[in-house]
Design a protein around this motif. Sequence first.
Motif, short mmCIF file in Angstrom:
data_model
loop_
_atom_site.label_atom_id
_atom_site.label_comp_id
_atom_site.label_asym_id
_atom_site.label_seq_id
_atom_site.Cartn_x
_atom_site.Cartn_y
_atom_site.Cartn_z
N UNK A 1 0.85 -1.19 0.00
CA UNK A 1 0.00 0.00 0.00
C UNK A 1 0.89 1.24 0.00
N UNK A 2 0.41 2.28 -0.68
CA UNK A 2 1.09 3.58 -0.62
C UNK A 2 0.51 4.33 0.57
N UNK A 3 1.32 4.57 1.58
CA UNK A 3 0.84 5.16 2.82
C UNK A 3 0.36 6.60 2.64
N UNK A 4 0.69 7.21 1.52
CA UNK A 4 0.25 8.59 1.29
C UNK A 4 -1.05 8.67 0.51
N UNK A 5 -1.65 7.52 0.20
CA UNK A 5 -2.94 7.47 -0.52
C UNK A 5 -4.05 7.14 0.48
N UNK A 6 -4.84 8.13 0.93
CA UNK A 6 -5.81 7.90 2.01
C UNK A 6 -6.82 6.79 1.72
N UNK A 7 -7.37 6.74 0.52
CA UNK A 7 -8.38 5.72 0.22
C UNK A 7 -7.77 4.32 0.25
N UNK A 8 -6.58 4.18 -0.34
CA UNK A 8 -5.92 2.88 -0.35
C UNK A 8 -5.56 2.45 1.07
N UNK A 9 -5.16 3.41 1.88
CA UNK A 9 -4.79 3.10 3.26
C UNK A 9 -6.00 2.61 4.06
N UNK A 10 -7.10 3.30 3.91
CA UNK A 10 -8.32 2.88 4.63
C UNK A 10 -8.76 1.49 4.20
N UNK B 1 2.81 12.77 8.44
CA UNK B 1 1.37 12.65 8.18
C UNK B 1 0.97 11.19 7.98
N UNK B 2 1.74 10.45 7.18
CA UNK B 2 1.40 9.03 6.95
C UNK B 2 1.51 8.22 8.23
N UNK B 3 2.50 8.52 9.06
CA UNK B 3 2.65 7.84 10.35
C UNK B 3 1.44 8.11 11.24
N UNK B 4 1.05 9.37 11.32
CA UNK B 4 -0.09 9.73 12.17
C UNK B 4 -1.38 9.11 11.67
N UNK B 5 -1.60 9.13 10.35
CA UNK B 5 -2.86 8.62 9.83
C UNK B 5 -2.97 7.11 9.95
N UNK B 6 -1.90 6.38 9.65
CA UNK B 6 -1.96 4.93 9.80
C UNK B 6 -2.20 4.56 11.26
N UNK B 7 -1.54 5.24 12.16
CA UNK B 7 -1.75 4.98 13.58
C UNK B 7 -3.19 5.28 13.97
N UNK B 8 -3.70 6.41 13.52
CA UNK B 8 -5.08 6.79 13.86
C UNK B 8 -6.08 5.73 13.41
#
Length: 230
Positions: free
Chosen positions: A55-64, A105-112
């Motif tokens: 997954x690309x951690x900077x892609x919000x939809x893919x991450x979710x 940002x990617x670290x914070x969002x994946x953790x969240x």
Amino acid sequence: MAQEPLALVTGASRGIGAAVAHALAPTHRVLLGGRDGDALAERAAEIPGSTPWPVDLTEPDALRAAIQDIDRLDVLVHSAGVATLGSVEQASPADWRRNFEVNVVAVAELTRLLLPALRAAKGHVVVLNSGAGLNARAGWGPYAASKFAARAFTEVLRAEEEPNGIRVTSVHPGRTDTEMQQALVAEEGGEYVPERFLRPDSVATAVLAAVSATPDAHLTDLVIRPRPTR
């Protein structure tokens, strides 16, 4: 029979991330995070019980979408990162944005997104930071600033989530023998001598020590420096 605990390691296709995945594999099922599916498949072939997690951690939809099936997570290791050198005079807005997007940002969002799963397991978050997250130096502006911000993130996360049973560790390695380090030395115009740097396995050992600490112990900050060689 209970399953082994689950760990997710980002940046697991190479370098420190791959070393951490190897270190955790004997005691954990490991999700190998990264963007290069082929490289992750190669790592998975080397690490019993591991599974690629591309997954690309900077892609919000893919991450979710990628985290939908993770309802319980024992260990989250943030090893993915970028490093752009540059003085304040030289660094472009794109340099600053790229470092903060990936390293903060990617670290914070994946953790969240994974907090419910981490709380369910009373899990552990490990952020691979840098010596640059403790001491900034001339010419390292975008990278050092992002690592200082990542350190602040871990302190906030620890204050908020320790009452929920989550441990948070910030690991600050000195310069380590990786492909990223080779690129940095080339950018600096220096000679690359691997023996001057930490080995990725040495950093992974420190991560394993934090994760393996007894329940009464919380290793919050680990600083690792290369030993001088003669």
